[in-house]
Design a protein around this motif. Structure first.
Motif, PDB file in Angstrom:
ATOM      1  N   LYS A   1      36.813  74.373 -24.015  1.00 36.76           N
ATOM      2  CA  LYS A   1      36.892  75.798 -23.797  1.00 36.76           C
ATOM      3  C   LYS A   1      37.588  76.065 -22.474  1.00 36.76           C
ATOM      4  O   LYS A   1      37.853  75.139 -21.692  1.00 36.76           O
ATOM      5  N   GLU A   2      37.849  77.345 -22.209  1.00 38.81           N
ATOM      6  CA  GLU A   2      38.442  77.731 -20.932  1.00 38.81           C
ATOM      7  C   GLU A   2      37.327  78.130 -19.962  1.00 38.81           C
ATOM      8  O   GLU A   2      36.227  78.500 -20.374  1.00 38.81           O
ATOM      9  N   ASP A   3      37.644  78.062 -18.690  1.00 35.47           N
ATOM     10  CA  ASP A   3      36.641  78.385 -17.674  1.00 35.47           C
ATOM     11  C   ASP A   3      36.159  79.827 -17.767  1.00 35.47           C
ATOM     12  O   ASP A   3      35.018  80.131 -17.420  1.00 35.47           O
ATOM     13  N   PHE A   4      37.033  80.721 -18.204  1.00 40.95           N
ATOM     14  CA  PHE A   4      36.671  82.135 -18.254  1.00 40.95           C
ATOM     15  C   PHE A   4      35.971  82.524 -19.569  1.00 40.95           C
ATOM     16  O   PHE A   4      35.570  83.665 -19.758  1.00 40.95           O
TER      17      PHE A   4
ATOM     18  N   SER B   1      44.475  78.927 -26.111  1.00 41.11           N
ATOM     19  CA  SER B   1      44.310  77.492 -26.253  1.00 41.11           C
ATOM     20  C   SER B   1      43.272  77.253 -27.338  1.00 41.11           C
ATOM     21  O   SER B   1      42.424  78.113 -27.611  1.00 41.11           O
ATOM     22  N   ILE B   2      43.330  76.100 -27.943  1.00 38.97           N
ATOM     23  CA  ILE B   2      42.416  75.787 -29.044  1.00 38.97           C
ATOM     24  C   ILE B   2      41.043  75.421 -28.482  1.00 38.97           C
ATOM     25  O   ILE B   2      40.932  74.505 -27.666  1.00 38.97           O
TER      26      ILE B   2
ATOM     27  N   TYR C   1      31.416  72.599 -37.416  1.00 32.38           N
ATOM     28  CA  TYR C   1      32.455  72.318 -36.425  1.00 32.38           C
ATOM     29  C   TYR C   1      33.495  73.420 -36.556  1.00 32.38           C
ATOM     30  O   TYR C   1      34.142  73.566 -37.596  1.00 32.38           O
ATOM     31  N   ASP C   2      33.622  74.261 -35.516  1.00 34.17           N
ATOM     32  CA  ASP C   2      34.574  75.369 -35.499  1.00 34.17           C
ATOM     33  C   ASP C   2      35.651  75.106 -34.460  1.00 34.17           C
ATOM     34  O   ASP C   2      35.367  74.601 -33.353  1.00 34.17           O
ATOM     35  N   PHE C   3      36.872  75.432 -34.808  1.00 35.83           N
ATOM     36  CA  PHE C   3      37.951  75.376 -33.826  1.00 35.83           C
ATOM     37  C   PHE C   3      38.979  76.441 -34.176  1.00 35.83           C
ATOM     38  O   PHE C   3      39.165  76.795 -35.349  1.00 35.83           O
ATOM     39  N   GLY C   4      39.614  76.975 -33.130  1.00 34.64           N
ATOM     40  CA  GLY C   4      40.583  78.033 -33.364  1.00 34.64           C
ATOM     41  C   GLY C   4      41.101  78.608 -32.060  1.00 34.64           C
ATOM     42  O   GLY C   4      40.856  78.086 -30.962  1.00 34.64           O
ATOM     43  N   ASN C   5      41.824  79.724 -32.174  1.00 32.48           N
ATOM     44  CA  ASN C   5      42.497  80.296 -31.018  1.00 32.48           C
ATOM     45  C   ASN C   5      42.669  81.800 -31.223  1.00 32.48           C
ATOM     46  O   ASN C   5      42.787  82.290 -32.353  1.00 32.48           O
ATOM     47  N   LEU C   6      42.671  82.540 -30.120  1.00 33.94           N
ATOM     48  CA  LEU C   6      42.962  83.973 -30.076  1.00 33.94           C
ATOM     49  C   LEU C   6      43.912  84.200 -28.902  1.00 33.94           C
ATOM     50  O   LEU C   6      43.584  83.857 -27.771  1.00 33.94           O
ATOM     51  N   TYR C   7      45.074  84.810 -29.177  1.00 34.90           N
ATOM     52  CA  TYR C   7      46.090  84.873 -28.118  1.00 34.90           C
ATOM     53  C   TYR C   7      47.066  86.018 -28.368  1.00 34.90           C
ATOM     54  O   TYR C   7      46.960  86.726 -29.377  1.00 34.90           O
TER      55      TYR C   7
END
Length: 786
Positions: free
Chosen positions: A769-772, A741-742, A717-723
């Motif tokens: 996730k995001e649409d893009f 966003s996470i 299970y991975d979760f995180g963000n790049l911004y």
């Protein structure tokens, strides 16, 4: 008258009886006389006076040599027994096939037939092992005398070599081919047979750990369908003894101080084409440390200071290695305080009721013995100083047996020597010792060919040439050529583990690399130069100081349009980065108190701007915690990784300088598949971000399949963000995801340990996730070396 006739008749009747009696007695005496005459007479002791010798049949051996070896002197009187002794002496000399001694008057005739000379030696029937290997093992040599005993011993030695390869049925027969001039060709005829595999490895008496877990400890493996490449399942008798020791060490390190291997039985299968290995063990109870105390029997030495140097605490699982580690800590403290000849004696008290072991470390004075000198032999290439620097002891220091044993282990761990024996012996006086180091060097160069596959770079090969003991200086030099569908790299690496004679590691890497990725709308080229210094600042921690110089350029791909951000970065052309960095690393996964758990923590800072075009500060940190549960069958792992970049230059940063996440950091997405993107000009360009963090929770476990398949399952299970895209030239760009966003990803994995290397198949699904974002539901990673 009548009476006299009667009496006369009576006397006349006795005459025949007496005659018969006399005849019988006469016959008896004649028979006895003949029998006695026919008995062998007592042998008279026969002797010979030898005044001269005649030697016949000798061609290579001088006549005088043969006479001397007989042991008989001219004029000597010898008995038959002495002649027999002379015969035996000549036969035992090993140079005569037959010997005959015949006295002729006062002359002793010695007739001999010499053993032939070996003309050549050859091996026939061998396919698995080369002639050179087998010929180096035999004692018979060309132009030497052939003796059957030596040839038979050589045949046994060759058979032992095959036995070590698991070919129990191999037979070796020495034969000779007669040649002229009393010469022979010696031929070893080999029937190699087939290797005998270990069909099953099982245990009796184990309760705390399953057969599957214990089999992973052993060197001997069960047969599997990849045995053409993996020979661990071949039966080798010597390997069984090694396995008994490693299984014992496994249990002792986990607190089972009463563990013992009762037997290790090897039996043929019914078809007699494989073996069963059954280990009968007694585990005993698991013990933990109880009270840990230190007492001093040396005046002026404070036990409290030495107690504070200990790391083990009550309740920790008992392990002999932890006791040894504690003794070494206290002895090192004694050296720093100038306490010579300090000896630490552990006294263990068993508490059967609560299953603990109290350990009292007693500080005593050892015998006053000094190291006179350290003698090193057998090293023809390796310099003496490479071996000597593994010793913390030098000539004139107090002798510490524990330090000598640890130095021996460090010498063996270098990998430069096939044999490394370190033994102390008495020196010129009883109060001195000489440490003998006897080594046998082995090749340290290697040529490797590897293959790899990843989603980001595709299939590739890697060719590496390395020398780990360059010019005998203990330095490592390596050249690597790595090519894949979407990337190429050519690099040269150099390592000096003891810079300036100190425990200071120096690494140098330089090379050039290029990418032509299908996941980016640009190509890259870069040249790099990376020196680094590393040194230990603690038992489990180290500090690294590095410098990095890089010249890099982003280039437009053929017939590819770019978004506004990437186009502006390509227009910047070549840029140079010159940075200085430092990292702190703490790793208890191998050397910690718990063999089943450990943590890794690393934090670093790089500052660019010491010349060059780019100026920024970049920090990174990661932490990993791992443990084994359920009889060490299941691995639980949690990690957190993050990074931040602060741009201080007057111009704009590039995607190459910012963070870009790939499947190796965040699974479930394509390379650069998440984070800020530029959608201008009809493009969909990943542009990276200045900040990121990723948390990963994962576990791997047995699948219940036969262990020899090497398959395990996993979940993650991975979760995180790049911004953040501050200091990015966004003129004309259409940016999405700048604030981030996470994302959350759930997946399962199949792990396959193959002889070629580990394979990992990841199947994932993004929960958020995001649409893009560019999702990737399957990922395969192969890293093989063959």
């Amino acid at each position: 008258m009548t009476d006299r006739r009667g009496a006369g008749t009576s006397c006349g009747g006795q005459k025949p009886v007496n005659k018969i009696l006399w005849q019988a007695l006469t016959f008896f005496f004649l028979f006895a006389t003949v029998s006695l005459l026919s008995l062998p007479q007592a042998a008279q002791a026969q002797s010979y006076t030898i005044n001269s010798f005649e030697v016949e049949g000798n061609r290579r051996i001088e006549t005088s040599t043969i006479i001397a070896r007989s042991g008989i002197e001219p004029g000597q009187t010898v008995t038959a027994g002495q002649l027999n002794d002379a015969f035996q002496r000549l036969l035992d000399s090993g140079v005569f096939e037959t010997v005959d001694l015949t006295p002729r008057g006062s002359t002793l005739v010695i007739k001999v037939q010499e053993y032939p000379t070996i003309n050549q030696i050859s091996i026939e029937g061998n396919k698995r092992l080369k002639d050179e290997l087998l010929l180096n093992a035999v004692s018979s040599q060309p132009r030497r005398v052939f003796t059957p005993q030596v040839a038979e011993a050589d045949a046994d030695m060759i058979a032992e070599i095959y036995l070590a390869q698991g070919r129990v049925a191999a037979t070796v027969i020495p034969r000779i081919i007669r040649r002229s001039d009393n010469r022979v060709d010696l031929v070893f005829e080999i029937s190699e047979g087939t290797t005998i595999e270990v069909e099953r490895v099982s245990f009796v008496g184990n309760r705390a750990y399953s057969d599957r877990r214990l089999r992973r400890v052993l060197e001997t493996k069960q047969a599997n369908f990849l045995r053409t490449f993996l020979r661990g399942d071949t039966f080798i008798a010597d390997r069984i003894e090694f396995d008994k020791q490693v299984i014992r060490d496994f249990y002792l390190s986990r607190g089972y101080v009463d563990f013992r291997v009762n037997s290790a039985n090897v039996e043929f299968t019914r078809e007699r084409d494989a073996f069963f290995l059954v280990m009968n063990v007694t585990e005993g109870q698991k013990f933990s440390f109880g009270k840990i105390t230190t007492v001093s029997e040396i005046p002026g030495v404070d036990a409290a200071e030495y107690q504070a140097a200990l790391k083990i605490k009550p309740g920790v699982t008992y392990s002999p290695s932890l006791v040894e580690n504690s003794i070494a800590r206290q002895e090192r403290l004694g050296i720093r305080q100038g306490v010579d000849f300090l000896r630490v004696e552990p006294r263990v008290t068993r508490n059967a009721r609560d299953l603990t072991l109290d350990v009292e470390f007693v500080l005593t004075k050892g015998p006053r013995i000094f190291v006179e000198r350290i003698d090193i032999e057998g090293n023809t290439t390796t310099l003496d100083r490479v071996i000597r620097r593994q010793f913390d002891t030098v000539e004139g220091d107090p002798f510490n047996p524990r330090e000598i044993r640890q130095a021996a282990e460090r010498i063996r761990a270098l990998g430069y020597f096939a044999v490394a024996d370190v033994e102390p012996r008495e020196g010129s006086t009883p109060s001195q010792v000489i440490v003998d180091v006897d080594v046998e060097e082995q090749p340290t160069g290697s040529l490797s060919l590897g293959g790899s596959y990843s989603i980001s770079d595709g299939f590739g090969i890697a060719i590496g040439l390395s020398e780990s003991n360059f010019l005998g200086r203990g330095q490592t030099v390596g050249v690597t050529i790595s090519t894949a569908q979407d990337s190429e790299e050519y690099s040269l690496n150099f390592t000096e583990p003891y810079l300036l004679g100190r425990k200071l590691r120096f690494d140098l890497g330089l090379g050039l690399a290029s990418t032509d990725s299908s996941f980016a709308s640009y190509n890259t080229e870069r040249v790099f130069f990376n020196p680094q210094l590393s040194y230990a600042i603690g038992e489990l921690s180290s500090l690294r100081v590095r410098y990095a110089w890089e010249n890099s350029e982003m280039k437009q791909q053929d017939n590819e349009a770019n978004g506004a951000v990437i186009a502006s970065e390509i227009d910047q052309g070549e840029r140079t980065t010159s940075s200085l960095g430092v990292s702190y690393v703490y790793d208890s996964r191998l050397g910690g108190l718990n063999p089943n758990a450990g943590v890794l923590f690393e934090v670093g800072l790089d500052a660019a701007g010491l010349g060059g075009d780019n100026k920024f500060y970049k920090t990174s940190a990661r932490g990993i915690a791992q443990t084994r549960v359920l009889s060490e069958e299941v691995v639980l792992r949690a990690s957190l990784e993050m990074g931040a970049m602060h741009w201080t230059g007057n111009d704009f940063s590039r995607t190459l300088d910012r963070f870009v996440l790939g499947p190796n950091k965040f699974r479930g997405f394509e390379p650069a598949g998440l984070g800020p993107r530029d959608l201008s000009n009809g493009q969909d360009d990943a542009i990276g971000g200045n900040y990121y963090w990723v948390a990963r929770l994962e576990s791997d476990f047995p699948l219940g399949l036969p262990e020899e398949l090497g398959l395990r399952g996993g979940v993650f299970y991975d979760f995180g963000n790049l911004y953040n895209i501050d200091d990015v030239n966004t003129s004309g760009a259409n940016i999405v995801g700048a604030d981030g966003s996470i994302r959350h990803v759930l997946g399962v994995a199949v792990l396959w340990e193959t002889p070629f290397g580990p394979l990992r198949f990841n199947f994932s699904q993004a929960l958020k996730k995001e649409d893009f974002d560019k999702e990737q539901n399957f990922d395969l990673t192969i890293q093989a070396r063959f």
